[in-house]
Design a protein around this motif. Structure first.
Motif, PDB file in Angstrom:
ATOM      1  N   ASP A 176       0.804  -1.190   0.035  1.00 29.46           N
ATOM      2  CA  ASP A 176       0.034   0.046   0.097  1.00 29.46           C
ATOM      3  C   ASP A 176       0.845   1.439  -0.096  1.00 29.46           C
ATOM      4  O   ASP A 176       0.243   2.251   0.056  1.00 29.46           O
ATOM      5  CB  ASP A 176      -0.861   0.117   1.126  1.00 29.46           C
ATOM      6  N   GLU A 177       2.090   1.107   0.063  1.00 27.67           N
ATOM      7  CA  GLU A 177       2.873   2.498  -0.077  1.00 27.67           C
ATOM      8  C   GLU A 177       3.037   2.833  -1.370  1.00 27.67           C
ATOM      9  O   GLU A 177       3.016   2.174  -2.324  1.00 27.67           O
ATOM     10  CB  GLU A 177       4.242   2.369   0.617  1.00 27.67           C
ATOM     11  N   LEU A 178       3.567   4.156  -1.671  1.00 30.77           N
ATOM     12  CA  LEU A 178       3.505   4.846  -3.073  1.00 30.77           C
ATOM     13  C   LEU A 178       5.130   5.133  -3.203  1.00 30.77           C
ATOM     14  O   LEU A 178       5.865   5.660  -2.338  1.00 30.77           O
ATOM     15  CB  LEU A 178       2.783   5.947  -3.192  1.00 30.77           C
ATOM     16  N   ILE A 179       5.589   4.557  -4.401  1.00 36.63           N
ATOM     17  CA  ILE A 179       7.038   4.498  -4.893  1.00 36.63           C
ATOM     18  C   ILE A 179       7.055   5.458  -6.160  1.00 36.63           C
ATOM     19  O   ILE A 179       6.101   5.272  -6.883  1.00 36.63           O
ATOM     20  CB  ILE A 179       7.838   3.438  -4.491  1.00 36.63           C
ATOM     21  N   THR A 180       8.022   5.805  -6.783  1.00 36.06           N
ATOM     22  CA  THR A 180       8.357   6.311  -7.845  1.00 36.06           C
ATOM     23  C   THR A 180       9.075   5.153  -8.612  1.00 36.06           C
ATOM     24  O   THR A 180      10.236   4.542  -8.097  1.00 36.06           O
ATOM     25  CB  THR A 180       9.325   7.478  -7.819  1.00 36.06           C
ATOM     26  N   VAL A 181       8.752   4.836  -9.860  1.00 36.11           N
ATOM     27  CA  VAL A 181       9.677   3.915 -10.443  1.00 36.11           C
ATOM     28  C   VAL A 181       9.956   4.335 -11.954  1.00 36.11           C
ATOM     29  O   VAL A 181       9.150   5.077 -12.600  1.00 36.11           O
ATOM     30  CB  VAL A 181       8.750   2.527 -10.889  1.00 36.11           C
ATOM     31  N   TYR A 182      10.803   3.944 -12.519  1.00 38.25           N
ATOM     32  CA  TYR A 182      11.189   3.847 -14.033  1.00 38.25           C
ATOM     33  C   TYR A 182      12.100   2.637 -14.447  1.00 38.25           C
ATOM     34  O   TYR A 182      12.466   2.045 -13.405  1.00 38.25           O
ATOM     35  CB  TYR A 182      11.847   5.356 -14.214  1.00 38.25           C
ATOM     36  N   THR A 183      12.364   2.783 -15.784  1.00 38.94           N
ATOM     37  CA  THR A 183      13.001   1.820 -16.380  1.00 38.94           C
ATOM     38  C   THR A 183      14.435   2.338 -16.807  1.00 38.94           C
ATOM     39  O   THR A 183      14.322   3.554 -17.168  1.00 38.94           O
ATOM     40  CB  THR A 183      12.520   1.087 -17.428  1.00 38.94           C
ATOM     41  N   VAL A 184      15.369   1.561 -17.197  1.00 38.15           N
ATOM     42  CA  VAL A 184      16.438   2.253 -17.806  1.00 38.15           C
ATOM     43  C   VAL A 184      16.708   1.210 -19.036  1.00 38.15           C
ATOM     44  O   VAL A 184      16.320   0.180 -19.284  1.00 38.15           O
ATOM     45  CB  VAL A 184      17.697   1.962 -16.782  1.00 38.15           C
ATOM     46  N   PRO A 185      17.384   1.697 -20.362  1.00 35.51           N
ATOM     47  CA  PRO A 185      17.469   0.934 -21.293  1.00 35.51           C
ATOM     48  C   PRO A 185      18.217  -0.419 -21.007  1.00 35.51           C
ATOM     49  O   PRO A 185      19.377  -0.503 -20.236  1.00 35.51           O
ATOM     50  CB  PRO A 185      18.374   1.610 -22.201  1.00 35.51           C
ATOM     51  N   GLY A 186      17.809  -1.479 -21.701  1.00 34.00           N
ATOM     52  CA  GLY A 186      18.520  -2.862 -21.488  1.00 34.00           C
ATOM     53  C   GLY A 186      18.115  -3.630 -20.332  1.00 34.00           C
ATOM     54  O   GLY A 186      18.617  -4.546 -19.768  1.00 34.00           O
ATOM     55  N   MET A 187      17.209  -3.125 -19.622  1.00 36.78           N
ATOM     56  CA  MET A 187      16.671  -3.741 -18.381  1.00 36.78           C
ATOM     57  C   MET A 187      15.514  -4.883 -18.530  1.00 36.78           C
ATOM     58  O   MET A 187      14.977  -4.858 -19.230  1.00 36.78           O
ATOM     59  CB  MET A 187      16.117  -2.563 -17.368  1.00 36.78           C
ATOM     60  N   ASP A 188      15.798  -5.835 -17.773  1.00 33.96           N
ATOM     61  CA  ASP A 188      14.864  -6.744 -17.743  1.00 33.96           C
ATOM     62  C   ASP A 188      13.447  -6.290 -17.462  1.00 33.96           C
ATOM     63  O   ASP A 188      13.131  -5.397 -16.627  1.00 33.96           O
ATOM     64  CB  ASP A 188      15.149  -7.949 -16.452  1.00 33.96           C
ATOM     65  N   PRO A 189      12.506  -6.589 -18.611  1.00 32.47           N
ATOM     66  CA  PRO A 189      11.298  -6.137 -18.379  1.00 32.47           C
ATOM     67  C   PRO A 189      10.317  -6.623 -17.196  1.00 32.47           C
ATOM     68  O   PRO A 189       9.363  -5.972 -16.735  1.00 32.47           O
ATOM     69  CB  PRO A 189      10.592  -6.510 -19.660  1.00 32.47           C
ATOM     70  N   ASP A 190      10.857  -7.516 -16.467  1.00 28.53           N
ATOM     71  CA  ASP A 190      10.385  -8.108 -15.451  1.00 28.53           C
ATOM     72  C   ASP A 190      10.531  -7.158 -14.023  1.00 28.53           C
ATOM     73  O   ASP A 190       9.965  -7.324 -12.735  1.00 28.53           O
ATOM     74  CB  ASP A 190      10.284  -9.319 -15.022  1.00 28.53           C
ATOM     75  N   TRP A 191      11.518  -6.010 -14.279  1.00 28.18           N
ATOM     76  CA  TRP A 191      11.948  -5.411 -13.162  1.00 28.18           C
ATOM     77  C   TRP A 191      12.001  -3.916 -13.399  1.00 28.18           C
ATOM     78  O   TRP A 191      11.749  -3.618 -14.792  1.00 28.18           O
ATOM     79  CB  TRP A 191      13.386  -5.754 -12.711  1.00 28.18           C
ATOM     80  N   LEU A 192      11.729  -3.014 -12.530  1.00 35.54           N
ATOM     81  CA  LEU A 192      11.760  -1.625 -12.696  1.00 35.54           C
ATOM     82  C   LEU A 192      12.650  -1.216 -11.514  1.00 35.54           C
ATOM     83  O   LEU A 192      13.079  -1.642 -10.379  1.00 35.54           O
ATOM     84  CB  LEU A 192      10.409  -1.045 -12.545  1.00 35.54           C
ATOM     85  N   ILE A 193      13.048   0.199 -11.763  1.00 35.25           N
ATOM     86  CA  ILE A 193      14.005   0.815 -10.760  1.00 35.25           C
ATOM     87  C   ILE A 193      12.847   1.654  -9.647  1.00 35.25           C
ATOM     88  O   ILE A 193      12.113   2.226 -10.188  1.00 35.25           O
ATOM     89  CB  ILE A 193      14.749   1.941 -11.221  1.00 35.25           C
ATOM     90  N   GLY A 194      12.857   1.443  -8.554  1.00 31.75           N
ATOM     91  CA  GLY A 194      11.909   2.052  -7.651  1.00 31.75           C
ATOM     92  C   GLY A 194      13.004   3.116  -6.885  1.00 31.75           C
ATOM     93  O   GLY A 194      14.139   2.690  -6.288  1.00 31.75           O
ATOM     94  N   GLU A 195      12.187   4.037  -6.346  1.00 32.08           N
ATOM     95  CA  GLU A 195      12.556   5.285  -5.497  1.00 32.08           C
ATOM     96  C   GLU A 195      11.771   5.484  -4.597  1.00 32.08           C
ATOM     97  O   GLU A 195      10.629   5.646  -4.558  1.00 32.08           O
ATOM     98  CB  GLU A 195      13.286   6.497  -6.256  1.00 32.08           C
ATOM     99  N   ARG A 196      12.097   5.671  -3.117  1.00 30.90           N
ATOM    100  CA  ARG A 196      11.639   5.991  -2.090  1.00 30.90           C
ATOM    101  C   ARG A 196      12.532   6.903  -1.217  1.00 30.90           C
ATOM    102  O   ARG A 196      13.330   6.357  -0.303  1.00 30.90           O
ATOM    103  CB  ARG A 196      11.077   4.662  -1.026  1.00 30.90           C
ATOM    104  N   GLY A 197      12.322   8.223  -1.309  1.00 26.72           N
ATOM    105  CA  GLY A 197      13.210   9.101  -0.829  1.00 26.72           C
ATOM    106  C   GLY A 197      14.519   8.971  -1.357  1.00 26.72           C
ATOM    107  O   GLY A 197      14.824   9.212  -2.416  1.00 26.72           O
ATOM    108  N   ASN A 198      15.525   8.870  -0.468  1.00 28.27           N
ATOM    109  CA  ASN A 198      16.890   8.519  -0.728  1.00 28.27           C
ATOM    110  C   ASN A 198      17.300   7.376  -1.085  1.00 28.27           C
ATOM    111  O   ASN A 198      18.571   6.895  -1.522  1.00 28.27           O
ATOM    112  CB  ASN A 198      17.923   8.998   0.467  1.00 28.27           C
ATOM    113  N   GLN A 199      16.399   6.081  -1.074  1.00 24.66           N
ATOM    114  CA  GLN A 199      16.543   4.811  -1.242  1.00 24.66           C
ATOM    115  C   GLN A 199      16.015   4.511  -2.748  1.00 24.66           C
ATOM    116  O   GLN A 199      15.156   5.148  -3.157  1.00 24.66           O
ATOM    117  CB  GLN A 199      15.737   4.003  -0.344  1.00 24.66           C
ATOM    118  N   LYS A 200      17.114   3.839  -3.162  1.00 24.00           N
ATOM    119  CA  LYS A 200      16.907   3.229  -4.568  1.00 24.00           C
ATOM    120  C   LYS A 200      17.315   1.921  -4.945  1.00 24.00           C
ATOM    121  O   LYS A 200      18.243   1.541  -4.251  1.00 24.00           O
ATOM    122  CB  LYS A 200      17.567   4.307  -5.465  1.00 24.00           C
ATOM    123  N   GLY A 201      16.370   1.078  -5.864  1.00 23.41           N
ATOM    124  CA  GLY A 201      16.998  -0.283  -6.031  1.00 23.41           C
ATOM    125  C   GLY A 201      15.787  -0.859  -6.938  1.00 23.41           C
ATOM    126  O   GLY A 201      14.742  -0.297  -7.341  1.00 23.41           O
TER     127      GLY A 201
END
Length: 395
Positions: free
Chosen positions: A359-384
């Motif tokens: 139920d939390e909200l995060i910011t997500v995006y993708t990068v070129p060449g990344m596995d389509p089953d995954w996204l980059i997520g950001e929550r404040g200063n945390q990213k992964g």
């Protein structure tokens, strides 16, 4: 005893007259009172609801439990109102066999240790399947059965009563018609051939009897019409309740779809974890990893089936390590930055992933060449990295 015999004889007489009326209607020899179009539409809609509910229920049972013997056993326990004994699911049984085989082959061997790993995840899949079966039975199958065994039986009973009232009404109509025809025939052709007073008395008595028969037939018709109208109204109210049944089944269908989504998401999560575990085992068996090296990402089947020699594996890993470090240390161009809602809790498996809370909200995006089953997520200063199946992308 005498009363019961009379009642039985009376019921048999009513049944016989209804059977005669029904047969004559089918042969086109008697008139039939037609129902109003709205009631006919309600009856047709109710019949369709019953037929499709039966088909959906049966096929859902086949989907959840393909074994016909197990379905028969569940049916018997349900009819006896007894709790069904806990049954081991097929993945759980497979996992148990794998664990027993690993103990026999030796848990320290590569094959034995892999059997233990896969067997444990098979048991997890079986647990998820068991939860799906229990949730689906409570939220979807039980309401459908309750409709067929409860509401529909009541509707069918009232419809049979309405049909009997209609047959009684048409019998009264036919009886009144015959009585009026006999009265009109007697009035149109009086017997004046005999001039003796006795014949006039008999003729007057016959006319009185015919008139009395017409009055009785008219009274019976009014009573039959009243009973038919009352029963038709009761049946109409029950049939209009089919709309509420559709709404209830709609909610049950949504719950069933949600249970399936949860089940498949859990299976996907378990299989990703299993793929990571197998990949770690493959790497440990081929080349020893440096202590500071991070766990590699899930790999494709093409990588797992690629070169098996130690030199080839080392070169493959060394070619992947710079790209992984570059993703973690440099800012690659992003595409499609947007908000996402987390559907389920997720625990990161290494430092390149981001743990999630439902139920939390995060910011997500993708990068070129990344596995389509995954996204980059950001929550404040945390990213992964975060798995797509655990997210609901928002506009």
């Amino acid at each position: 005893m005498d009363f019961n015999v009379k009642k039985l004889a009376s019921g048999a007489g009513v049944f016989f007259t209804r059977a005669v009326q029904f047969t004559e209607e089918k042969l086109g020899q008697a008139e039939k009172t037609e129902l109003d179009p709205q009631l006919e539409n309600l009856i047709s809609r109710a019949d369709s609801t019953k037929n499709w509910t039966e088909k959906i229920l049966r096929q859902t049972e086949v989907l959840l439990q393909p074994n016909p013997s197990a379905r028969i056993e569940e049916f018997i326990y349900d009819k006896l109102d007894k709790k069904l004994p806990s049954r081991t699911t097929n993945p759980e049984l497979l996992g148990q066999y794998m664990l027993e085989a690993a103990n026999e082959f030796g848990p320290g061997t590569p094959y034995g240790s892999t059997l233990i790993t896969v067997g444990e995840y098979q048991k997890r899949l079986g647990g998820a399947e068991r939860e799906l079966l229990q949730t689906s039975a409570a939220t979807f199958l039980t309401p459908l059965r309750n409709f067929l065994e409860g509401d529909w039986r009541t509707i069918s009973k009232e419809r049979r009563l309405m049909e009997n009232r209609r047959l009684d009404l048409d019998i009264c109509k036919a009886r009144l018609k015959k009585a009026k025809q006999a009265e009109a025939k007697a009035a149109a052709a009086p017997d004046f051939q005999e001039t003796r007073p006795r014949n006039y008395v008999l003729s007057a008595s016959a006319s009185a009897l015919l008139s009395e028969e017409v009055d009785k037939a008219e009274h019976d018709l009014r009573v039959a019409q009243t009973e038919f109208d009352r029963q038709a109204e009761v049946t109409r109210l029950l049939l209009e309740g089919i709309s509420s049944t559709h709404l209830n089944h709609l909610r049950c269908l949504q719950d069933f779809a949600e249970a399936q989504a949860t089940y498949y998401a859990q299976c996907h999560h378990y299989m990703q974890d299993l793929q990571r575990e197998l990949h770690k085992c493959a790497n440990a068996a081929s080349v020893p990893q440096p202590p500071a090296a991070a766990c590699p990402d899930p790999v494709s089947s093409a990588f797992l089936s690629g070169p098996s020699s130690p030199g080839a594996t080392v070169s493959s890993l060394s070619s992947q390590r710079p790209s992984t470090l570059a993703m973690e240390q440099t800012q690659l161009p992003v595409t499609g930055t947007r908000k996402a809602k987390v559907l389920y809790d997720y625990d990161a498996h290494d430092s390149s992933e981001l743990s999630l809370l439902a139920d939390e909200l995060i910011t997500v995006y993708t990068v070129p060449g990344m596995d389509p089953d995954w996204l980059i997520g950001e929550r404040g200063n945390q990213k992964g990295k975060v798995p797509v199946t655990y997210l609901e992308l928002l506009s």
